[in-house]
Design a protein around this motif. Structure first.
Motif, PDB file in Angstrom:
ATOM      1  N   GLU A 197      61.674 -20.579  27.711  1.00 46.82           N
ATOM      2  CA  GLU A 197      62.611 -21.698  27.714  1.00 46.82           C
ATOM      3  C   GLU A 197      63.395 -21.817  29.015  1.00 46.82           C
ATOM      4  OE1 GLU A 197      63.928 -25.123  25.776  1.00 46.82           O
ATOM      5  OE2 GLU A 197      62.311 -23.711  25.319  1.00 46.82           O
ATOM      6  N   PHE A 198      63.638 -20.695  29.698  1.00 49.61           N
ATOM      7  CA  PHE A 198      64.501 -20.726  30.879  1.00 49.61           C
ATOM      8  C   PHE A 198      63.846 -20.164  32.149  1.00 49.61           C
ATOM      9  CE2 PHE A 198      67.304 -20.411  27.137  1.00 49.61           C
ATOM     10  CZ  PHE A 198      67.931 -21.640  27.249  1.00 49.61           C
ATOM     11  N   GLN A 252      70.008 -23.664  21.806  1.00 53.69           N
ATOM     12  CA  GLN A 252      68.637 -23.977  22.201  1.00 53.69           C
ATOM     13  C   GLN A 252      67.732 -22.762  22.070  1.00 53.69           C
ATOM     14  OE1 GLN A 252      67.230 -26.791  22.512  1.00 53.69           O
ATOM     15  NE2 GLN A 252      66.604 -27.285  24.605  1.00 53.69           N
ATOM     16  N   THR A 253      68.237 -21.595  22.457  1.00 54.48           N
ATOM     17  CA  THR A 253      67.448 -20.376  22.337  1.00 54.48           C
ATOM     18  C   THR A 253      67.100 -20.103  20.883  1.00 54.48           C
ATOM     19  OG1 THR A 253      68.530 -19.437  24.295  1.00 54.48           O
ATOM     20  CG2 THR A 253      67.386 -17.897  22.838  1.00 54.48           C
ATOM     21  N   ARG A 254      68.095 -20.185  20.022  1.00 59.62           N
ATOM     22  CA  ARG A 254      67.851 -19.931  18.605  1.00 59.62           C
ATOM     23  C   ARG A 254      66.948 -21.001  17.995  1.00 59.62           C
ATOM     24  NH1 ARG A 254      67.534 -15.592  16.050  1.00 59.62           N
ATOM     25  NH2 ARG A 254      69.550 -14.887  16.841  1.00 59.62           N
ATOM     26  N   LEU A 255      67.134 -22.255  18.397  1.00 56.95           N
ATOM     27  CA  LEU A 255      66.306 -23.348  17.884  1.00 56.95           C
ATOM     28  C   LEU A 255      64.826 -23.092  18.171  1.00 56.95           C
ATOM     29  CD1 LEU A 255      66.436 -26.466  16.817  1.00 56.95           C
ATOM     30  CD2 LEU A 255      66.029 -26.987  19.228  1.00 56.95           C
ATOM     31  N   VAL A 256      64.511 -22.804  19.433  1.00 58.95           N
ATOM     32  CA  VAL A 256      63.116 -22.582  19.807  1.00 58.95           C
ATOM     33  C   VAL A 256      62.585 -21.301  19.182  1.00 58.95           C
ATOM     34  CG1 VAL A 256      61.549 -22.194  21.753  1.00 58.95           C
ATOM     35  CG2 VAL A 256      63.382 -23.887  21.945  1.00 58.95           C
ATOM     36  N   TRP A 308      69.785 -30.949  23.730  1.00 64.13           N
ATOM     37  CA  TRP A 308      70.374 -29.705  24.227  1.00 64.13           C
ATOM     38  C   TRP A 308      69.742 -29.198  25.510  1.00 64.13           C
ATOM     39  CZ3 TRP A 308      70.038 -26.814  18.860  1.00 64.13           C
ATOM     40  CH2 TRP A 308      70.912 -27.434  17.957  1.00 64.13           C
ATOM     41  N   LYS A 309      68.641 -29.805  25.943  1.00 63.42           N
ATOM     42  CA  LYS A 309      67.869 -29.232  27.047  1.00 63.42           C
ATOM     43  C   LYS A 309      68.685 -29.099  28.321  1.00 63.42           C
ATOM     44  CE  LYS A 309      63.552 -29.714  29.617  1.00 63.42           C
ATOM     45  NZ  LYS A 309      62.269 -30.467  29.735  1.00 63.42           N
ATOM     46  N   GLU A 310      69.288 -30.187  28.799  1.00 67.46           N
ATOM     47  CA  GLU A 310      69.998 -30.126  30.071  1.00 67.46           C
ATOM     48  C   GLU A 310      71.248 -29.249  30.002  1.00 67.46           C
ATOM     49  OE1 GLU A 310      71.138 -29.973  33.717  1.00 67.46           O
ATOM     50  OE2 GLU A 310      69.167 -30.661  33.042  1.00 67.46           O
ATOM     51  N   PRO A 311      72.109 -29.397  28.982  1.00 65.93           N
ATOM     52  CA  PRO A 311      73.258 -28.479  28.933  1.00 65.93           C
ATOM     53  C   PRO A 311      72.858 -27.016  28.783  1.00 65.93           C
ATOM     54  CG  PRO A 311      73.171 -29.864  26.962  1.00 65.93           C
ATOM     55  CD  PRO A 311      72.207 -30.437  27.942  1.00 65.93           C
TER      56      PRO A 311
END
Length: 289
Positions: A37-38, A231-235, A273-276
């Motif tokens: 993701e990052f 976002q981390t938890r979502l993915v 949530w991607k950009e933030p």
């Protein structure tokens, strides 16, 4: 960049198993999510302390975070470079390819959206009752591949292309001489919905989707830090569903299928949530000396 002791050859392919994909939350599986993701989109090496810090936000202790890094590197996903007393990590070419493939699977997954021509793949395989371990391995692997079993020895899938994976599984288990396969449409006798209910526990999958919806509805993500966590938890949670959901066509699913709502929620949240979240990651990187 030096490969170090934990580097991987450019031609090697990192190790990955479905069992790990559906395991409970762990340092190793969270690390995989963070890498995809990052680290993958940023394309830059990352310090050990950065990984320790981000995993610490999910109650992963430093020792466990460092062990996860070592395991993932040993599997060929990462190479290391020592800079003074510190170590930074970069994705290997095979690791990058595997994460790209994973991202395509995760972001492209959608329950209930599959087009279907009405054909079924039917695999019939006979394993003696005395070979219980072999029967268990067969059931586990075919289930992971999305097959359902409405009757002992009979496995079905509405995805006829799954025959390639079934063949690979049966070859691995040395069962190719004990198998028959057919591609057919359902006949006039019996009820297809009863067969589906016997083959798959769709209620269990629906319950998992309902839990996902409850967990990720209405979260406060107004800061980059909160967005990164969400976002981390979502993915991380969504990664499980391609291996839990047999991905049946819509006409075979119960009405008001929760998987469709969960898919929409995932897509909406991930986009919002991607950009933030990426900003939160950049801020985390900036904290490192």
């Amino acid at each position: 960049m030096g490969s170090g002791a934990t580097g991987a050859g450019r031609g090697a392919r990192p190790t990955v198993t479905r069992r790990r994909e559906v395991s409970d939350a762990s340092a190793r599986s969270l690390l995989t999510t963070v890498l995809g993701e990052f680290v993958l989109p940023q394309g830059e090496p990352v310090w050990t302390q950065t990984i320790v810090d981000v995993l610490g936000r999910f109650d992963i202790e430093e020792k466990s975070a460092r062990q996860a890094l070592a395991r993932v590197a040993a599997e060929g996903w990462l190479s290391s470079e020592r800079v003074g007393r510190r170590v930074r990590w970069a994705l290997t070419p095979p690791g990058r390819r595997l994460l790209v493939e994973g991202a395509e699977r995760i972001y492209g997954f959608g329950s209930g959206n599959q087009q279907w021509d009405g054909r079924w793949l039917v695999v019939m395989v006979s394993v003696p009752e005395t070979k219980r371990e072999l029967r268990h391995r067969l059931r586990t692997r075919l289930s992971w591949a999305g097959f359902g079993s409405p009757e002992p020895g009979v496995w079905v899938s509405p995805h006829v292309g799954a025959e390639v994976e079934a063949k690979s599984i049966l070859e691995d288990l040395a069962l190719t001489s004990e198998v028959m396969s057919f591609i057919a449409t359902y006949g006039a006798l019996g009820d297809v919905q009863r067969m589906v209910a016997a083959a798959w526990d769709l209620q269990e999958v629906a319950d998992r989707y309902e839990g996902f919806i409850d967990q990720f509805s209405g979260l406060d993500t107004r800061t980059p830090e909160a967005a990164l966590r969400a976002q981390t938890r979502l993915v991380h949670e969504w990664r499980r569903f391609p291996f839990l959901d047999p991905q049946l066509p819509g006409e075979l699913l119960p009405s008001k299928w929760s998987g469709s709502r969960a898919t929409q929620l995932f897509n909406d949240n991930h986009s919002a949530w991607k950009e933030p979240a990426q900003q939160g990651w950049r801020e985390l990187l900036a904290q490192q000396p």
